[in-house]
Design a protein around this motif. Structure first.
Motif, mmCIF file in Angstrom:
data_model
loop_
_atom_site.group_PDB
_atom_site.id
_atom_site.type_symbol
_atom_site.label_atom_id
_atom_site.label_comp_id
_atom_site.label_asym_id
_atom_site.label_seq_id
_atom_site.Cartn_x
_atom_site.Cartn_y
_atom_site.Cartn_z
ATOM 1 N N ILE A 261 0.808 -1.381 -0.189
ATOM 2 C CA ILE A 261 0.013 0.024 0.027
ATOM 3 C C ILE A 261 0.916 1.137 -0.048
ATOM 4 O O ILE A 261 1.814 1.510 0.802
ATOM 5 C CB ILE A 261 -0.977 -0.116 1.192
ATOM 6 N N ASN A 262 0.667 2.230 -1.024
ATOM 7 C CA ASN A 262 1.208 3.393 -0.961
ATOM 8 C C ASN A 262 0.436 4.552 -0.064
ATOM 9 O O ASN A 262 -0.540 4.750 -0.548
ATOM 10 C CB ASN A 262 1.340 3.877 -2.400
ATOM 11 N N TRP A 263 1.164 4.893 1.056
ATOM 12 C CA TRP A 263 0.395 5.813 2.138
ATOM 13 C C TRP A 263 0.342 7.153 1.271
ATOM 14 O O TRP A 263 -0.143 8.074 2.059
ATOM 15 C CB TRP A 263 0.920 5.888 3.345
ATOM 16 N N TYR A 264 0.912 7.415 0.248
ATOM 17 C CA TYR A 264 0.913 8.819 -0.290
ATOM 18 C C TYR A 264 -0.116 8.820 -1.371
ATOM 19 O O TYR A 264 -0.522 10.118 -2.010
ATOM 20 C CB TYR A 264 2.367 9.338 -1.039
ATOM 21 N N ASP A 265 -0.802 7.630 -1.641
ATOM 22 C CA ASP A 265 -2.097 7.802 -2.611
ATOM 23 C C ASP A 265 -3.206 8.373 -1.774
ATOM 24 O O ASP A 265 -3.353 8.209 -0.815
ATOM 25 C CB ASP A 265 -2.416 6.305 -3.228
ATOM 26 N N PRO A 266 -4.061 9.288 -2.596
ATOM 27 C CA PRO A 266 -5.086 9.918 -1.897
ATOM 28 C C PRO A 266 -5.875 9.246 -0.744
ATOM 29 O O PRO A 266 -6.239 9.698 0.152
ATOM 30 C CB PRO A 266 -6.019 10.461 -3.007
ATOM 31 N N SER B 181 -3.556 8.316 1.912
ATOM 32 C CA SER B 181 -3.009 9.452 2.775
ATOM 33 C C SER B 181 -3.897 10.200 3.526
ATOM 34 O O SER B 181 -3.418 10.634 4.615
ATOM 35 C CB SER B 181 -2.290 10.536 1.737
#
Length: 89
Positions: free
Chosen positions: A28-33, A36
């Motif tokens: 999981i990319n925690w910078y995606d809307p 985040s």
């Protein structure tokens, strides 16, 4: 007023549980809307406990303490607000 605070705390606890469950997925990319926003809402509270309780053996136990404190604090707060409302009537 007490019901509004109770509902807010219930929603916040649900967001924290969702955040912790998602942390089990390393891709999981925690910078995606969507992620985040969840991180911005829950991490300030969780970081309070992460600074006190370091991970042991790679496992972060601070969310369990954070859940307990939130549940305990909300119970006390709602009891105080309930008593305040009944005394005003």
């Amino acid at each position: 007023m007490a019901t509004t605070i109770a509902k807010f705390l219930e929603i916040y606890l649900g967001l924290m549980i969702f955040r912790v469950l998602l942390s089990w997925f390393p891709n999981i990319n925690w910078y995606d809307p969507p992620f985040s926003i969840l991180s911005q809402l829950t991490d300030p509270y969780l970081n309070l406990f992460r600074s006190i309780i370091p991970p042991l053996g790679g496992i972060d136990f601070s969310p369990m303490i954070a859940f307990f404190v939130l549940q305990f604090g909300s119970t006390i707060l709602l009891n105080l607000l309930g008593n305040l409302q009944t005394s005003l009537l």
